[in-house]
Scaffold this motif. Structure first.
Motif, PDB file in Angstrom:
ATOM      1  N   TYR A 162     -19.230 -55.634  -2.544  1.00  0.00           N
ATOM      2  CA  TYR A 162     -20.332 -55.231  -3.403  1.00  0.00           C
ATOM      3  C   TYR A 162     -21.613 -55.177  -2.578  1.00  0.00           C
ATOM      4  CZ  TYR A 162     -17.312 -56.197  -7.379  1.00  0.00           C
ATOM      5  OH  TYR A 162     -16.294 -56.183  -8.285  1.00  0.00           O
ATOM      6  N   CYS A 163     -22.383 -54.125  -2.763  1.00  0.00           N
ATOM      7  CA  CYS A 163     -23.642 -53.985  -2.055  1.00  0.00           C
ATOM      8  C   CYS A 163     -24.772 -53.903  -3.075  1.00  0.00           C
ATOM      9  CB  CYS A 163     -23.642 -52.721  -1.197  1.00  0.00           C
ATOM     10  SG  CYS A 163     -22.415 -52.793   0.111  1.00  0.00           S
ATOM     11  N   LEU A 164     -25.889 -54.494  -2.721  1.00  0.00           N
ATOM     12  CA  LEU A 164     -27.030 -54.586  -3.623  1.00  0.00           C
ATOM     13  C   LEU A 164     -28.159 -53.711  -3.099  1.00  0.00           C
ATOM     14  CD1 LEU A 164     -28.674 -56.035  -5.894  1.00  0.00           C
ATOM     15  CD2 LEU A 164     -29.102 -57.853  -4.236  1.00  0.00           C
ATOM     16  N   TYR A 165     -28.693 -52.864  -3.963  1.00  0.00           N
ATOM     17  CA  TYR A 165     -29.791 -51.982  -3.593  1.00  0.00           C
ATOM     18  C   TYR A 165     -30.995 -52.214  -4.492  1.00  0.00           C
ATOM     19  CZ  TYR A 165     -26.350 -49.293  -0.974  1.00  0.00           C
ATOM     20  OH  TYR A 165     -25.383 -48.911  -0.092  1.00  0.00           O
ATOM     21  N   CYS A 166     -32.187 -52.102  -3.894  1.00  0.00           N
ATOM     22  CA  CYS A 166     -33.404 -52.107  -4.684  1.00  0.00           C
ATOM     23  C   CYS A 166     -33.555 -50.747  -5.362  1.00  0.00           C
ATOM     24  CB  CYS A 166     -34.608 -52.386  -3.783  1.00  0.00           C
ATOM     25  SG  CYS A 166     -36.180 -52.230  -4.634  1.00  0.00           S
TER      26      CYS A 166
END
Ligand SMILES: [Zn+2]
Length: 60
Positions: A10-14
């Motif tokens: 899982y990758c988190l982006y603003c």
């Protein structure tokens, strides 16, 4: 919120600046915990959709 699954991670982006978090996560909850730890915030935009905001964008 913008937590995207990329392969096994899982990758988190603003949602404001598009910046990607320094870490990727095996579990969705790890991403949620990272947000709490690093001072990210979830807020609703004008479309009543949740967006993730990084610490740099949060103050503005
Ligand atoms: Zn940002």
């Amino acid at each position: 919120m913008t937590i995207e699954k990329e392969g096994f991670l899982y990758c988190l982006y603003c949602d404001i600046c598009g910046e990607k978090a320094d870490e990727s996560f095996n579990e969705f909850m790890d991403a949620v915990n990272y947000k709490k730890r690093e001072g990210w915030r979830s807020q609703k935009n004008e479309h009543e959709e949740w967006e993730d905001v990084c610490p740099e964008c949060r103050g503005t």
